[in-house]
Design a protein around this motif. Structure first.
Motif, mmCIF file in Angstrom:
data_model
loop_
_atom_site.group_PDB
_atom_site.id
_atom_site.type_symbol
_atom_site.label_atom_id
_atom_site.label_comp_id
_atom_site.label_asym_id
_atom_site.label_seq_id
_atom_site.Cartn_x
_atom_site.Cartn_y
_atom_site.Cartn_z
ATOM 1 N N ALA A 252 30.260 1.203 -19.463
ATOM 2 C CA ALA A 252 29.033 1.879 -19.919
ATOM 3 C C ALA A 252 28.286 1.031 -20.935
ATOM 4 O O ALA A 252 27.051 0.958 -20.922
ATOM 5 N N ALA A 253 29.021 0.355 -21.828
ATOM 6 C CA ALA A 253 28.379 -0.510 -22.825
ATOM 7 C C ALA A 253 27.691 -1.690 -22.149
ATOM 8 O O ALA A 253 26.579 -2.086 -22.532
ATOM 9 N N THR A 254 28.336 -2.248 -21.142
ATOM 10 C CA THR A 254 27.740 -3.373 -20.399
ATOM 11 C C THR A 254 26.476 -2.938 -19.689
ATOM 12 O O THR A 254 25.460 -3.650 -19.692
ATOM 13 N N GLU A 255 26.509 -1.739 -19.078
ATOM 14 C CA GLU A 255 25.319 -1.235 -18.381
ATOM 15 C C GLU A 255 24.168 -1.033 -19.364
ATOM 16 O O GLU A 255 23.018 -1.403 -19.077
ATOM 17 N N MET A 256 24.453 -0.436 -20.533
ATOM 18 C CA MET A 256 23.401 -0.243 -21.536
ATOM 19 C C MET A 256 22.814 -1.575 -21.962
ATOM 20 O O MET A 256 21.596 -1.724 -22.110
ATOM 21 N N ARG A 257 23.661 -2.548 -22.161
ATOM 22 C CA ARG A 257 23.214 -3.874 -22.606
ATOM 23 C C ARG A 257 22.298 -4.507 -21.563
ATOM 24 O O ARG A 257 21.253 -5.077 -21.879
ATOM 25 N N GLN A 258 22.689 -4.396 -20.303
ATOM 26 C CA GLN A 258 21.892 -4.982 -19.219
ATOM 27 C C GLN A 258 20.563 -4.259 -19.059
ATOM 28 O O GLN A 258 19.528 -4.902 -18.842
ATOM 29 N N ARG A 259 20.589 -2.928 -19.148
ATOM 30 C CA ARG A 259 19.354 -2.167 -18.979
ATOM 31 C C ARG A 259 18.375 -2.425 -20.122
ATOM 32 O O ARG A 259 17.153 -2.415 -19.927
ATOM 33 N N CYS A 260 18.899 -2.651 -21.323
ATOM 34 C CA CYS A 260 18.035 -2.841 -22.493
ATOM 35 C C CYS A 260 17.653 -4.298 -22.731
ATOM 36 O O CYS A 260 16.834 -4.580 -23.608
ATOM 37 N N ARG A 261 18.249 -5.207 -21.962
ATOM 38 C CA ARG A 261 17.987 -6.633 -22.192
ATOM 39 C C ARG A 261 16.514 -7.002 -22.072
ATOM 40 O O ARG A 261 16.022 -7.844 -22.843
ATOM 41 N N PRO A 262 15.740 -6.417 -21.136
ATOM 42 C CA PRO A 262 14.300 -6.743 -21.087
ATOM 43 C C PRO A 262 13.564 -6.387 -22.375
ATOM 44 O O PRO A 262 12.527 -6.977 -22.680
ATOM 45 N N LEU A 263 14.083 -5.423 -23.128
ATOM 46 C CA LEU A 263 13.450 -5.036 -24.392
ATOM 47 C C LEU A 263 13.814 -6.007 -25.501
ATOM 48 O O LEU A 263 12.977 -6.420 -26.292
ATOM 49 N N CYS A 264 15.103 -6.360 -25.561
ATOM 50 C CA CYS A 264 15.610 -7.249 -26.608
ATOM 51 C C CYS A 264 17.021 -7.679 -26.219
ATOM 52 O O CYS A 264 17.846 -6.837 -25.855
ATOM 53 N N ASN A 265 17.308 -8.965 -26.318
ATOM 54 C CA ASN A 265 18.623 -9.449 -25.909
ATOM 55 C C ASN A 265 19.606 -9.560 -27.065
ATOM 56 O O ASN A 265 20.677 -10.143 -26.921
ATOM 57 N N THR A 266 19.246 -9.013 -28.235
ATOM 58 C CA THR A 266 20.153 -9.084 -29.383
ATOM 59 C C THR A 266 20.623 -7.707 -29.848
ATOM 60 O O THR A 266 21.165 -7.570 -30.944
ATOM 61 N N LEU A 267 20.445 -6.681 -29.012
ATOM 62 C CA LEU A 267 20.857 -5.335 -29.392
ATOM 63 C C LEU A 267 22.375 -5.237 -29.481
ATOM 64 O O LEU A 267 23.094 -5.864 -28.705
ATOM 65 N N ASN A 268 22.847 -4.446 -30.418
ATOM 66 C CA ASN A 268 24.281 -4.214 -30.583
ATOM 67 C C ASN A 268 24.680 -3.034 -29.701
ATOM 68 O O ASN A 268 24.572 -1.881 -30.091
ATOM 69 N N CYS A 269 25.147 -3.336 -28.489
ATOM 70 C CA CYS A 269 25.642 -2.317 -27.558
ATOM 71 C C CYS A 269 27.164 -2.441 -27.540
ATOM 72 O O CYS A 269 27.699 -3.409 -26.996
ATOM 73 N N SER A 270 27.859 -1.490 -28.110
ATOM 74 C CA SER A 270 29.296 -1.622 -28.319
ATOM 75 C C SER A 270 30.051 -0.387 -27.878
ATOM 76 O O SER A 270 29.488 0.701 -27.747
ATOM 77 N N THR A 271 31.356 -0.577 -27.661
ATOM 78 C CA THR A 271 32.267 0.556 -27.578
ATOM 79 C C THR A 271 32.703 0.894 -29.011
ATOM 80 O O THR A 271 32.445 0.127 -29.942
ATOM 81 N N PHE A 272 33.375 2.010 -29.171
ATOM 82 C CA PHE A 272 33.859 2.366 -30.502
ATOM 83 C C PHE A 272 34.906 1.379 -31.000
ATOM 84 O O PHE A 272 34.951 1.050 -32.187
ATOM 85 N N HIS A 273 35.753 0.894 -30.086
ATOM 86 C CA HIS A 273 36.758 -0.082 -30.495
ATOM 87 C C HIS A 273 36.102 -1.391 -30.919
ATOM 88 O O HIS A 273 36.513 -2.020 -31.903
ATOM 89 N N SER A 274 35.076 -1.795 -30.189
ATOM 90 C CA SER A 274 34.354 -3.003 -30.570
ATOM 91 C C SER A 274 33.668 -2.826 -31.917
ATOM 92 O O SER A 274 33.653 -3.750 -32.744
ATOM 93 N N LEU A 275 33.141 -1.629 -32.164
ATOM 94 C CA LEU A 275 32.518 -1.342 -33.460
ATOM 95 C C LEU A 275 33.551 -1.430 -34.578
ATOM 96 O O LEU A 275 33.287 -2.004 -35.643
ATOM 97 N N GLY A 276 34.733 -0.848 -34.337
ATOM 98 C CA GLY A 276 35.796 -0.937 -35.324
ATOM 99 C C GLY A 276 36.150 -2.379 -35.637
ATOM 100 O O GLY A 276 36.346 -2.756 -36.801
#
Length: 459
Positions: A252-276
């Motif tokens: 799900a995090a990968t999908e969000m990152r890919q969908r939002c990439r046209p807007l900005c390629n530096t967005l922090n799209c993470s799982t909770f474990h990655s955030l931790g």
């Protein structure tokens, strides 16, 4: 030069009534452009107009008129002769306005800028009503003919907001949404391959402190996430590094990152474990080592089996284990291993949430087996200098709560919110709680419509 300023170039004596000396201890008084000078038997005092919380207020009496002067929690009383008292009060009030008018203009300008650019969230409601309430408590004491025409619009704005009721707020919010739906129609038409629906557009415009978006399967939930992120950037309400997008799993995090990439390629799209992991690394300067027991379920289950077998060599544990089998309706040790493997992570959650004592009391037979196994598991992690994913979330929560990590995010968007555990929810909560009030972080929760539990979690 204005008549008020010319008049106040010299000290103006105030004709006091005998009552001032007898009852209020004021033997003499005069005013200048800057404030009041009071003379008493014990000492002289100066009260600047800029320090008066409200304008000088008259209180008419039979033989004399009182003039109330408030500075902070102190109230000074001048008793003046009725003749000329009204002119004196008006003069003092005009001087008060000279010192407070600029402050009023600055505050109202900031409020109007906020209201035209930002949605009237609960936080913004509280902010503007508090500011306007404080201003109105001072300016409401002035007659309309005393207020200069240049300040009347500001006074009217302060009065209107200070007296807002729930209906007024709802009408203002509705007008704000309609305004930006029309203004940003081109954005909503083009951000995705198909124009956004009205509901999706409103979800973008509304920016409340806690915003719950529920959507059925296939109704464009991910489109709303992308559009809302893009809208925050489009309206310059946040920069890319001030946005945090959280998903339940890696896919799900990968999908969000890919969908939002046209807007900005530096967005922090993470799982909770990655955030931790990000929080821990930010505080300690190094990424923690994740145990193989945390990433390999078969290995974890084998560890539990080996640990139980070792502990059963002790007579008291063997006795407790027999009771555990009976109380948990399991007939074989292998079934008990499966159960313990499932319960252990839940026990770690209970530790993080501070609920272990309750479980020890309520499930004493089961806990006499679970707790020794949990202790051996934690000892193993400690010996290999590693942590599991629950430890990672617990450390992240601690670093945020202790102030060692300061959240840089203005907006937090959580996908599939109905699936997150209470520990993940706690991490979000501490990130929100530790954010300074002036930088309050709105939380946007996106969930599937048929999950009613999300409402309880949000509360």
């Amino acid at each position: 030069m204005a008549a008020t300023e010319l008049l106040c170039l010299i000290d103006q004596l105030i004709a006091l009534h005998l009552f001032s000396r007898l009852f209020y201890g004021v033997r003499g008084a005069k005013y200048t452009k800057e404030g009041l000078h009071l003379k008493s038997k014990s000492a002289d005092s100066f009260i600047p107009f800029s320090a008066m919380t409200v304008p000088p207020a008259p209180q008419r009496g039979w033989l004399a008129q009182k003039v109330l002067i408030k500075q902070g929690h102190e109230t000074y009383v001048l008793s003046v002769k009725n003749q000329g008292a009204d002119e004196l009060v008006q003069q003092l009030q005009r001087l008060w306005i000279l010192h407070h008018g600029k402050h009023l203009q600055v505050k109202v300008r900031k409020i109007e800028r906020l209201l035209t650019r930002r949605y009237l969230s609960h936080h913004n409601q509280s902010l503007v009503r508090h500011v306007c309430g404080a201003l109105w408590s001072s300016w409401k004491h002035l007659d309309d003919n005393i207020v200069p025409s240049s300040l009347k619009p500001q006074v009217a704005t302060v009065r209107e907001i200070a007296l807002w009721n729930e209906r007024d707020i709802a009408e203002f919010q509705s007008a704000f949404v309609e305004h930006y739906l029309a203004k940003d129609a081109n954005y909503f038409d083009s951000v995705e391959s198909n124009p956004l629906t009205v509901a999706q557009r409103k979800a973008c415009v509304i920016q409340d402190d806690r915003q719950l978006l529920l959507a059925g399967a296939g109704t464009g939930k991910t489109s709303v996430i992308k559009a809302k992120v893009g809208y925050l950037l489009h309206r310059k309400l946040a920069q890319a590094n001030e946005l945090l997008l959280l998903a339940y799993g890696n896919d799900a995090a990968t999908e969000m990152r890919q969908r939002c990439r046209p807007l900005c390629n530096t967005l922090n799209c993470s799982t909770f474990h990655s955030l931790g992991m990000q929080i821990i690394e930010a505080v300690t300067g190094a990424k923690p080592t994740i145990s193989t027991l945390a990433t390999d379920k078969k290995l974890f289950k084998q560890f539990i089996a080996d640990t139980v077998q070792s502990l059963r060599q002790e007579s008291h544990f063997e006795r407790d284990f027999a009771l555990f089998l009976k109380s948990s309706s399991t007939q074989h040790a292998s079934q008990a291993i499966d159960l313990i493997s499932q319960v252990l992570p839940l026990m770690k959650h209970a530790q993080i949430m501070g609920e272990v004592e309750q479980l020890l009391t309520q499930f004493s037979n089961q806990m006499s087996v679970i707790m020794p196994v949990l202790a051996e598991y934690q000892l193993y992690l400690s010996n290999e200098s590693s942590i599991d994913f629950d430890d990672m979330l617990e450390r992240a929560i601690y670093y945020v709560e202790s102030g060692q990590f300061i959240s840089p995010w203005k907006f937090i968007l959580v996908d599939e919110f109905q699936d997150i555990s209470r520990v993940r929810a706690k991490l979000i909560q501490v990130l929100l709680d530790k954010k300074p009030a002036r930088n309050c972080s709105p939380l946007v929760m996106i969930g599937r419509l048929f999950i009613a539990l999300v409402v309880a979690i949000c509360a």
